[in-house]
Design an enzyme around this catalytic site. Structure first.
Site, PDB file in Angstrom:
ATOM      1  N   LEU A 264       0.839  -1.210   0.000  1.00 11.31           N
ATOM      2  CA  LEU A 264       0.000   0.000   0.000  1.00 11.31           C
ATOM      3  C   LEU A 264       0.870   1.255   0.000  1.00 11.31           C
ATOM      4  O   LEU A 264       1.688   1.449   0.904  1.00 11.31           O
ATOM      5  CB  LEU A 264      -0.918   0.016   1.226  1.00 11.31           C
ATOM      6  CG  LEU A 264      -1.739  -1.258   1.483  1.00 11.31           C
ATOM      7  CD1 LEU A 264      -2.666  -1.042   2.669  1.00 11.31           C
ATOM      8  CD2 LEU A 264      -2.518  -1.684   0.257  1.00 11.31           C
TER       9      LEU A 264
ATOM     10  N   ASN B   5      35.369  11.731 -16.246  1.00  9.31           N
ATOM     11  CA  ASN B   5      34.593  10.648 -16.881  1.00  9.31           C
ATOM     12  C   ASN B   5      33.295  11.121 -17.512  1.00  9.31           C
ATOM     13  O   ASN B   5      32.573  10.337 -18.099  1.00  9.31           O
ATOM     14  CB  ASN B   5      34.282   9.563 -15.846  1.00  9.31           C
ATOM     15  CG  ASN B   5      33.463  10.109 -14.688  1.00  9.31           C
ATOM     16  OD1 ASN B   5      33.538  11.291 -14.354  1.00  9.31           O
ATOM     17  ND2 ASN B   5      32.665   9.261 -14.079  1.00  9.31           N
TER      18      ASN B   5
ATOM     19  N   GLY C 247      -9.389   4.449   1.783  1.00 13.07           N
ATOM     20  CA  GLY C 247      -8.987   3.651   2.937  1.00 13.07           C
ATOM     21  C   GLY C 247      -8.128   2.461   2.544  1.00 13.07           C
ATOM     22  O   GLY C 247      -8.016   2.114   1.364  1.00 13.07           O
TER      23      GLY C 247
ATOM     24  N   ARG D 141      53.445  18.776 -19.697  1.00  9.78           N
ATOM     25  CA  ARG D 141      53.905  19.739 -18.694  1.00  9.78           C
ATOM     26  C   ARG D 141      54.666  20.853 -19.404  1.00  9.78           C
ATOM     27  O   ARG D 141      55.556  20.571 -20.205  1.00  9.78           O
ATOM     28  CB  ARG D 141      54.823  19.021 -17.707  1.00  9.78           C
ATOM     29  CG  ARG D 141      55.066  19.793 -16.449  1.00  9.78           C
ATOM     30  CD  ARG D 141      56.008  19.059 -15.551  1.00  9.78           C
ATOM     31  NE  ARG D 141      55.421  17.905 -14.893  1.00  9.78           N
ATOM     32  CZ  ARG D 141      56.128  16.986 -14.258  1.00  9.78           C
ATOM     33  NH1 ARG D 141      57.441  17.055 -14.236  1.00  9.78           N
ATOM     34  NH2 ARG D 141      55.536  15.974 -13.664  1.00  9.78           N
TER      35      ARG D 141
ATOM     36  N   GLY E 275      -1.088   6.707  -0.178  1.00  5.18           N
ATOM     37  CA  GLY E 275      -1.313   7.830   0.730  1.00  5.18           C
ATOM     38  C   GLY E 275      -0.403   9.014   0.428  1.00  5.18           C
ATOM     39  O   GLY E 275       0.614   8.886  -0.246  1.00  5.18           O
TER      40      GLY E 275
ATOM     41  N   ARG F 130       2.821  14.949   6.177  1.00  6.63           N
ATOM     42  CA  ARG F 130       3.770  15.403   7.197  1.00  6.63           C
ATOM     43  C   ARG F 130       5.230  15.387   6.733  1.00  6.63           C
ATOM     44  O   ARG F 130       6.104  15.904   7.419  1.00  6.63           O
ATOM     45  CB  ARG F 130       3.617  14.565   8.473  1.00  6.63           C
ATOM     46  CG  ARG F 130       2.448  15.021   9.326  1.00  6.63           C
ATOM     47  CD  ARG F 130       2.367  14.211  10.597  1.00  6.63           C
ATOM     48  NE  ARG F 130       1.844  12.873  10.361  1.00  6.63           N
ATOM     49  CZ  ARG F 130       2.034  11.843  11.190  1.00  6.63           C
ATOM     50  NH1 ARG F 130       2.740  11.994  12.288  1.00  6.63           N
ATOM     51  NH2 ARG F 130       1.506  10.671  10.927  1.00  6.63           N
TER      52      ARG F 130
HETATM   53  C1  UD1 Z   1      -3.304   1.497   9.529  1.00  5.42           C
HETATM   54  C2  UD1 Z   1      -4.182   0.432  10.161  1.00  5.42           C
HETATM   55  C3  UD1 Z   1      -3.877   0.353  11.645  1.00  5.42           C
HETATM   56  C4  UD1 Z   1      -2.413   0.064  11.870  1.00  5.42           C
HETATM   57  C5  UD1 Z   1      -1.531   1.066  11.115  1.00  5.42           C
HETATM   58  C6  UD1 Z   1      -0.118   0.613  11.140  1.00  5.42           C
HETATM   59  C7  UD1 Z   1      -6.253   0.455   8.884  1.00  5.42           C
HETATM   60  C8  UD1 Z   1      -7.645   0.866   8.845  1.00  5.42           C
HETATM   61  N1  UD1 Z   1      -5.565   0.795   9.950  1.00  5.42           N
HETATM   62  O1  UD1 Z   1      -3.653   2.718  10.104  1.00  5.42           O
HETATM   63  O2  UD1 Z   1      -4.664  -0.639  12.262  1.00  5.42           O
HETATM   64  O3  UD1 Z   1      -2.109   0.075  13.238  1.00  5.42           O
HETATM   65  O4  UD1 Z   1      -1.938   1.164   9.732  1.00  5.42           O
HETATM   66  O5  UD1 Z   1       0.702   1.602  10.615  1.00  5.42           O
HETATM   67  O6  UD1 Z   1      -5.781  -0.192   7.965  1.00  5.42           O
HETATM   68  N2  UD1 Z   1      -3.099   3.825   2.074  1.00  5.42           N
HETATM   69  C9  UD1 Z   1      -3.506   3.717   0.765  1.00  5.42           C
HETATM   70  N3  UD1 Z   1      -4.748   4.119   0.413  1.00  5.42           N
HETATM   71  C10 UD1 Z   1      -5.622   4.604   1.300  1.00  5.42           C
HETATM   72  C11 UD1 Z   1      -5.227   4.732   2.648  1.00  5.42           C
HETATM   73  C12 UD1 Z   1      -3.953   4.328   3.001  1.00  5.42           C
HETATM   74  O7  UD1 Z   1      -2.730   3.258  -0.079  1.00  5.42           O
HETATM   75  O8  UD1 Z   1      -6.747   4.937   0.888  1.00  5.42           O
HETATM   76  C13 UD1 Z   1      -1.757   3.381   2.445  1.00  5.42           C
HETATM   77  C14 UD1 Z   1      -0.883   4.502   2.981  1.00  5.42           C
HETATM   78  O9  UD1 Z   1      -0.155   5.092   1.923  1.00  5.42           O
HETATM   79  C15 UD1 Z   1       0.022   3.751   3.948  1.00  5.42           C
HETATM   80  C16 UD1 Z   1      -0.831   2.579   4.429  1.00  5.42           C
HETATM   81  O10 UD1 Z   1      -1.872   2.449   3.491  1.00  5.42           O
HETATM   82  O11 UD1 Z   1       1.161   3.232   3.300  1.00  5.42           O
HETATM   83  C17 UD1 Z   1      -1.415   2.800   5.816  1.00  5.42           C
HETATM   84  O12 UD1 Z   1      -2.199   3.947   5.781  1.00  5.42           O
HETATM   85  P1  UD1 Z   1      -2.284   4.925   7.022  1.00  5.42           P
HETATM   86  O13 UD1 Z   1      -3.233   6.010   6.721  1.00  5.42           O
HETATM   87  O14 UD1 Z   1      -0.929   5.259   7.492  1.00  5.42           O
HETATM   88  O15 UD1 Z   1      -2.968   3.926   8.062  1.00  5.42           O
HETATM   89  P2  UD1 Z   1      -3.300   4.201   9.546  1.00  5.42           P
HETATM   90  O16 UD1 Z   1      -4.521   5.016   9.609  1.00  5.42           O
HETATM   91  O17 UD1 Z   1      -2.118   4.682  10.248  1.00  5.42           O
END
Ligand code: UD1
Ligand code: CA
Length: 431
Positions: free
Chosen positions: A12, A360, A85, A416, A15, A19
């Site tokens: 995944l 180079n 999500g 030289r 996101g 930050r």
């Molecule tokens: C998520 C978990 C949480 C866990 C935590 C660990 C869920 C609902 N919650 O929370 O239980 O403790 O990770 O770090 O899964 N992402 C997408 N598409 C989206 C949303 C997120 O690709 O629509 C990706 C983000 O880029 C990231 C990962 O999913 O790499 C996690 O997303 P993030 O929003 O950080 O999850 P948390 O809310 O922290």
């Protein structure tokens, strides 16, 4: 028991990473010149089981996809737009996985510290326990913001509850969801058709696949990881710096255990993809990035920079203020001071004088050219080797020369202007 099964992964990475305060997508930030996402894909591939990886992209999708396609043959990107999500994110690989009989590993693209050893152990536990779904969990002193692992009265996994949906009692639970899952796809894939967004964040939660699996009477467990550090997700530049430090310390600890001497671990940076043999000494303030192979009894630094694709044979010396890139150096060759050696092949017992530079790069055509220096050759101080150039065995380059043609074996190359000596200069100037 060895794992012989094949897996596919969903990583995944859609996101935004607000930050980070950066125009670069979060997962393309680097540690030791390698992208965070690269660490994750490599960890998955290094399990030796990964057949295919699906990276879910959204924010800066084109950039992330370009990186993935360029660097990984077995990874494909799938677009998640809009981002609804983590469950919705993983679902973007659903079509690709239709009919897949193996296991699917789901993890996040911003956790560069995860190791293939931990993933292998995780997969083994899943198999040993015949689970349909295993969640990797960790116990944190401060579980704030993480999803909490909910167990029933017998200690069996029941659900994962997000912080925002948790009751006060649930918020006290210290076992958290690290965001790594292993699923028997044939058994669990239907969970993705049953997700909803009835929760505090109105998102499709990946975590809800746990409840679904248990409701079907399938076996779901959590596996508590032993080294919490590995679950560390990067959300800010502070996290990035902390993760760099953890990774660097991990590498140095291993090298020390392998018999490499590192005079000052605090000021030494060595990438995880650098192999160094025992009895090599790394002096302070040395920075080594990329993939390198350094044999035994070498001396590196202080203040040396090795930029990757460097291979040093036994007993090579790389001294202070030397930069080396994409270069192979044979045994007992010295590059002791103030030099730049790039795209080169150096033989054994070569002596590179202080301030030798391989020129180079053609800035106009953007081309790079190779330099070859054969055994026992030497370059005098402050010489510029204008590549492509071949310097033969036992050949010498005179100090201060600009070498733009090949020098044959045993010859001296010298450019030289003749030295003039004006006698009595001091007195003439004074008058
Ligand atoms: C998520 C978990 C949480 C866990 C935590 C660990 C869920 C609902 N919650 O929370 O239980 O403790 O990770 O770090 O899964 N992402 C997408 N598409 C989206 C949303 C997120 O690709 O629509 C990706 C983000 O880029 C990231 C990962 O999913 O790499 C996690 O997303 P993030 O929003 O950080 O999850 P948390 O809310 O922290
Ligand atoms: Ca979130």
């Amino acid at each position: 028991m060895e794992n012989k099964n094949t897996i596919k992964s969903i990583i995944l990475a859609a996101g935004k990473g607000t930050r980070m305060k950066s125009e670069t997508p979060k997962v393309l930030h680097k540690i030791f010149n390698k992208e965070l996402l690269g660490y994750v894909i490599d960890a998955v591939n290094n399990t030796g089981m990964a057949e295919e990886n699906f990276v879910i992209v959204g924010h800066c999708a084109d950039e992330v996809e370009a990186y993935v396609t360029k660097n990984y043959d077995n990874a494909k990107c799938r677009l998640q737009s809009p981002q609804l999500g983590t469950g919705h994110a993983a679902y973007q690989a659903y079509e690709d996985l239709k009919g897949f009989e193996g296991q699917v590993l789901i993890l996040c693209g911003d956790t560069p510290l995860i190791t293939s050893e931990t993933l292998n152990e995780f997969i083994k536990v899943h198999n040993d326990n015949n689970c349909a779904l295993t969640v990797m969990s960790a116990v944190f002193d401060d579980p704030t913001n993480y999803g909490r692992i909910i167990r029933d009265e017998n200690g069996n996994l029941k659900a994962i509850v997000e912080e925002k949906d948790a009751s006060d009692a649930q918020k006290k639970i210290k076992e958290i969801n690290t965001g790594v899952y292993l699923l028997d796809w044939a058994k669990v894939h239907e969970a993705f058709l049953n997700l909803d967004s009835n929760n505090a964040q109105n998102e499709y939660y990946l975590t809800d696949i746990v409840k679904w699996t248990i409701k079907q009477g399938l076996k779901a467990q959590s596996y508590i990881m032993s080294n919490n550090e590995e679950s560390y997700g990067i959300n800010s530049k502070k996290h990035l710096a902390q993760a760099s430090k953890i990774l660097k310390d991990r590498v140095i600890e291993k090298l020390l255990a392998d018999g490499v001497t590192i005079v000052d671990p605090d000021s030494t940076f060595i990438s995880p993809e650098t192999e160094i043999e025992a009895d090599t000494i790394i002096y302070p303030c040395t920075y080594i990035e990329g993939k390198n192979k350094i044999a035994k009894n070498c001396k590196i630094g202080p203040f040396a920079r090795i930029r990757g694709d460097v291979e040093l044979a036994e007993g090579v010396k790389i001294g202070n203020f030397v930069e080396i890139k994409k270069t192979k150096i044979d045994a007992h060759t010295n590059v002791c001071h103030l030099s730049y050696i790039g795209d080169s092949t150096l033989g054994s017992n070569v002596n590179i004088g202080a301030g030798t530079i391989t020129a180079n790069y053609n800035h106009i055509t953007k081309e790079k050219f190779p330099t070859v220096i054969e055994d026992n050759a030497s370059t005098g101080s402050n010489s510029v080797i204008v590549a492509p150039v071949h310097i033969g065995e036992n050949a010498s380059v005179g100090a201060g020369s600009v070498i733009s043609k090949d020098i044959e074996a045993n010859a001296l190359g010298l450019t030289r202007a003749p030295l003039k000596i004006l006698k009595g200069w001091f007195d003439r100037v004074k008058k």
